[in-house]
Design a protein around this motif. Structure first.
Motif, PDB file in Angstrom:
ATOM      1  N   LEU A 229      29.906  19.725  34.152  1.00 21.36           N
ATOM      2  CA  LEU A 229      28.911  20.533  34.844  1.00 21.36           C
ATOM      3  C   LEU A 229      28.323  21.622  33.943  1.00 21.36           C
ATOM      4  O   LEU A 229      27.114  21.872  33.961  1.00 21.36           O
ATOM      5  N   VAL A 230      29.177  22.266  33.144  1.00 26.08           N
ATOM      6  CA  VAL A 230      28.687  23.309  32.236  1.00 26.08           C
ATOM      7  C   VAL A 230      27.733  22.706  31.203  1.00 26.08           C
ATOM      8  O   VAL A 230      26.677  23.276  30.900  1.00 26.08           O
ATOM      9  N   GLU A 231      28.081  21.529  30.690  1.00 30.90           N
ATOM     10  CA  GLU A 231      27.198  20.872  29.719  1.00 30.90           C
ATOM     11  C   GLU A 231      25.851  20.533  30.345  1.00 30.90           C
ATOM     12  O   GLU A 231      24.801  20.697  29.717  1.00 30.90           O
ATOM     13  N   LEU A 232      25.848  20.066  31.578  1.00 31.13           N
ATOM     14  CA  LEU A 232      24.595  19.723  32.251  1.00 31.13           C
ATOM     15  C   LEU A 232      23.781  20.967  32.577  1.00 31.13           C
ATOM     16  O   LEU A 232      22.546  20.963  32.459  1.00 31.13           O
ATOM     17  N   MET A 233      24.449  22.034  32.986  1.00 31.45           N
ATOM     18  CA  MET A 233      23.720  23.274  33.278  1.00 31.45           C
ATOM     19  C   MET A 233      23.102  23.865  32.022  1.00 31.45           C
ATOM     20  O   MET A 233      22.053  24.512  32.072  1.00 31.45           O
ATOM     21  N   ALA A 234      23.748  23.633  30.880  1.00 31.23           N
ATOM     22  CA  ALA A 234      23.252  24.197  29.621  1.00 31.23           C
ATOM     23  C   ALA A 234      22.067  23.426  29.058  1.00 31.23           C
ATOM     24  O   ALA A 234      21.350  23.928  28.188  1.00 31.23           O
ATOM     25  N   LEU A 261      35.854  27.015  34.991  1.00 36.67           N
ATOM     26  CA  LEU A 261      34.460  27.339  34.693  1.00 36.67           C
ATOM     27  C   LEU A 261      34.379  28.325  33.531  1.00 36.67           C
ATOM     28  O   LEU A 261      33.579  28.140  32.598  1.00 36.67           O
ATOM     29  N   VAL A 262      35.197  29.359  33.570  1.00 31.50           N
ATOM     30  CA  VAL A 262      35.197  30.356  32.495  1.00 31.50           C
ATOM     31  C   VAL A 262      35.698  29.744  31.194  1.00 31.50           C
ATOM     32  O   VAL A 262      35.103  29.944  30.123  1.00 31.50           O
ATOM     33  N   GLU A 263      36.764  28.962  31.262  1.00 24.63           N
ATOM     34  CA  GLU A 263      37.342  28.359  30.056  1.00 24.63           C
ATOM     35  C   GLU A 263      36.386  27.385  29.382  1.00 24.63           C
ATOM     36  O   GLU A 263      36.419  27.223  28.159  1.00 24.63           O
ATOM     37  N   GLU A 264      35.534  26.744  30.153  1.00 22.78           N
ATOM     38  CA  GLU A 264      34.584  25.783  29.592  1.00 22.78           C
ATOM     39  C   GLU A 264      33.281  26.442  29.131  1.00 22.78           C
ATOM     40  O   GLU A 264      32.325  25.757  28.778  1.00 22.78           O
ATOM     41  N   GLY A 265      33.243  27.769  29.136  1.00 22.01           N
ATOM     42  CA  GLY A 265      32.058  28.465  28.640  1.00 22.01           C
ATOM     43  C   GLY A 265      30.954  28.616  29.655  1.00 22.01           C
ATOM     44  O   GLY A 265      29.780  28.740  29.291  1.00 22.01           O
ATOM     45  N   GLY A 266      31.320  28.639  30.931  1.00 26.87           N
ATOM     46  CA  GLY A 266      30.304  28.696  31.970  1.00 26.87           C
ATOM     47  C   GLY A 266      29.594  30.029  32.103  1.00 26.87           C
ATOM     48  O   GLY A 266      28.432  30.074  32.530  1.00 26.87           O
ATOM     49  N   VAL A 267      30.257  31.129  31.739  1.00 21.81           N
ATOM     50  CA  VAL A 267      29.654  32.448  31.942  1.00 21.81           C
ATOM     51  C   VAL A 267      28.358  32.616  31.144  1.00 21.81           C
ATOM     52  O   VAL A 267      27.314  32.970  31.712  1.00 21.81           O
ATOM     53  N   PRO A 268      28.355  32.405  29.808  1.00 19.76           N
ATOM     54  CA  PRO A 268      27.080  32.559  29.089  1.00 19.76           C
ATOM     55  C   PRO A 268      25.997  31.600  29.555  1.00 19.76           C
ATOM     56  O   PRO A 268      24.803  31.945  29.552  1.00 19.76           O
ATOM     57  N   VAL A 269      26.385  30.412  29.979  1.00 18.75           N
ATOM     58  CA  VAL A 269      25.397  29.451  30.484  1.00 18.75           C
ATOM     59  C   VAL A 269      24.759  29.968  31.764  1.00 18.75           C
ATOM     60  O   VAL A 269      23.524  29.920  31.931  1.00 18.75           O
ATOM     61  N   LEU A 270      25.559  30.495  32.669  1.00 19.75           N
ATOM     62  CA  LEU A 270      25.025  31.019  33.930  1.00 19.75           C
ATOM     63  C   LEU A 270      24.142  32.237  33.698  1.00 19.75           C
ATOM     64  O   LEU A 270      23.102  32.395  34.355  1.00 19.75           O
ATOM     65  N   VAL A 271      24.540  33.096  32.765  1.00 20.95           N
ATOM     66  CA  VAL A 271      23.708  34.262  32.454  1.00 20.95           C
ATOM     67  C   VAL A 271      22.360  33.820  31.888  1.00 20.95           C
ATOM     68  O   VAL A 271      21.306  34.377  32.235  1.00 20.95           O
ATOM     69  N   GLU A 272      22.382  32.791  31.050  1.00 20.28           N
ATOM     70  CA  GLU A 272      21.123  32.276  30.505  1.00 20.28           C
ATOM     71  C   GLU A 272      20.235  31.721  31.612  1.00 20.28           C
ATOM     72  O   GLU A 272      19.009  31.897  31.590  1.00 20.28           O
ATOM     73  N   ILE A 273      20.839  31.045  32.578  1.00 21.15           N
ATOM     74  CA  ILE A 273      20.055  30.510  33.693  1.00 21.15           C
ATOM     75  C   ILE A 273      19.390  31.640  34.477  1.00 21.15           C
ATOM     76  O   ILE A 273      18.219  31.547  34.875  1.00 21.15           O
ATOM     77  N   VAL A 274      20.128  32.735  34.723  1.00 21.65           N
ATOM     78  CA  VAL A 274      19.549  33.879  35.424  1.00 21.65           C
ATOM     79  C   VAL A 274      18.361  34.432  34.644  1.00 21.65           C
ATOM     80  O   VAL A 274      17.380  34.911  35.211  1.00 21.65           O
ATOM     81  N   GLU A 275      18.435  34.317  33.316  1.00 15.94           N
ATOM     82  CA  GLU A 275      17.388  34.882  32.472  1.00 15.94           C
ATOM     83  C   GLU A 275      16.153  33.987  32.380  1.00 15.94           C
ATOM     84  O   GLU A 275      15.020  34.472  32.467  1.00 15.94           O
ATOM     85  N   VAL A 276      16.351  32.661  32.205  1.00 13.32           N
ATOM     86  CA  VAL A 276      15.208  31.800  31.891  1.00 13.32           C
ATOM     87  C   VAL A 276      15.037  30.618  32.848  1.00 13.32           C
ATOM     88  O   VAL A 276      14.112  29.823  32.677  1.00 13.32           O
ATOM     89  N   GLY A 277      15.883  30.493  33.856  1.00 14.21           N
ATOM     90  CA  GLY A 277      15.787  29.350  34.762  1.00 14.21           C
ATOM     91  C   GLY A 277      14.653  29.482  35.763  1.00 14.21           C
ATOM     92  O   GLY A 277      13.936  30.477  35.804  1.00 14.21           O
TER      93      GLY A 277
END
Length: 349
Positions: A229-234, A261-277
């Motif tokens: 899921l993290v890879e797809l969101m990124a 979610l946190v261990e797979e690097g989800g936090v920076p991905v979610l922050v990026e989505i808030v910024e540019v999604g």
């Protein structure tokens, strides 16, 4: 140009076209199979089958159900193909086909070693499952395990249509746990990660529905769903950002999913989505971040360090009403003193 007519089972019909309406939504509609046309029938005979079924279909359906029991694989394939077509294009035929006794023999075809026959059986079951009255009948007749086997070892089309059929059966609340116990979750996670775009969309829809049940959330996390899921969101080119985020949102109600979610690097991905999604993506990302930050100072610190506050402030000014509310609450949490520890963290320390 004149209209060409055909004769089938003693009746004459005019040529007509079949239009499949396509809709776009956050998830797959799974309204019917979207597989390629069958090589065993010409486009002309296909039109005739459907035209015939548009009038008095009872005799045709009885004959097709009888043919499902044939000792000839080719006759079984033809019967399953025709059932698939008349169920797809004439909704009222779905109940007629079920009442004529087609469900059990079709389930037997789903277990066939012949991959094409299996695919036809899966596809016919999918189209019958579009009728709410048939869902319980299909599940109680033992379709879940054969559909899961098709999801594991069938053709790409069989896997996609099996995912859709399981989704339809999962719309009956009592079937969700049974589908989870059958081993479907890891296979759907695999399809989500490695399938084509339709397979990914269908798998995400099925997982979203199944993971409203806690034990299925745990199965999905154990199957490694968060990494996928993290890879797809990124990947903003994947057309899966919001779909994946909606599945994440369902899962993070359990602590194990938050950790993964946190261990797979989800936090920076979610922050990026808030910024540019997109607006919808920003909203669901904010909702997820709020869930993981709500009772964890550690996660709040991580989110703040990723630079979440500026895009969240922007979201409070330009987002939907719900997005604004979630962003404001999240900003408030992120600005709280870092020394404050939640009760759950004290217990775990």
């Amino acid at each position: 140009m004149g209209t060409e007519s055909y004769t089938y089972m003693g009746r004459s019909f005019n040529e007509f076209t079949i239009n499949d309406d396509s809709t776009s939504s956050a998830f797959s509609d799974c309204n019917s199979d979207r597989s390629g046309e069958f090589a065993t029938t010409s486009s002309q005979s296909r039109r005739l089958i459907i035209a015939c079924a548009s009038e008095d279909s009872d005799d045709l359906i009885r004959q097709l159900v009888s043919d499902l029991h044939s000792s000839s694989i080719e006759e079984q394939k033809q019967a399953a193909m025709e059932i698939r077509l008349i169920a797809k294009n004439k909704p009222e035929n779905r109940i007629k086909i079920a009442k004529a006794g087609a469900i059990k023999p079709l389930i037997s075809l789903v277990s066939s070693q012949d991959l094409q026959l299996q695919e036809y059986g899966v596809t016919a079951i999918l189209n019958l499952s579009l009728c709410d009255e048939n869902k319980e009948l299909i599940a109680s007749a033992g379709a879940i395990k054969p559909l899961v086997r098709a999801l594991n070892s069938g053709t790409s089309t069989a896997k996609e249509n099996a995912a859709c059929a399981l989704l339809r059966l999962a719309q009956v609340e009592g079937n969700k746990a049974a589908i989870g116990r059958s081993g479907a979750i890891p296979l759907l996670v695999k399809l989500l990660g490695s399938g084509g775009i339709r397979g990914k969309k269908d798998a995400s829809t099925a997982l979203y529905t199944l993971c409203t049940v806690k034990e299925n959330k745990m199965r999905a996390v154990k199957a490694g769903i968060m990494k996928v899921l993290v890879e797809l969101m990124a990947d903003f080119e994947s057309n899966m950002v919001d779909k994946s985020a909606y599945v994440v949102n369902v899962l993070v109600s359990v602590p194990e999913a938050k950790t993964a979610l946190v261990e797979e690097g989800g936090v920076p991905v979610l922050v990026e989505i808030v910024e540019v999604g997109s607006q919808r993506q920003k909203e669901i990302a904010a909702v997820i971040l709020l869930q993981i930050c709500d009772d964890s100072v550690t996660y709040r610190t991580m989110v703040a360090r990723e630079g979440a506050i500026p895009p969240l402030v922007a979201l409070t000014q330009s987002g939907t009403n719900r997005a604004k509310q979630k962003a404001e609450k999240l900003i408030e949490l992120l600005r709280q003193p870092r020394s404050t520890r939640s009760t759950s963290e004290i217990v775990l320390a």
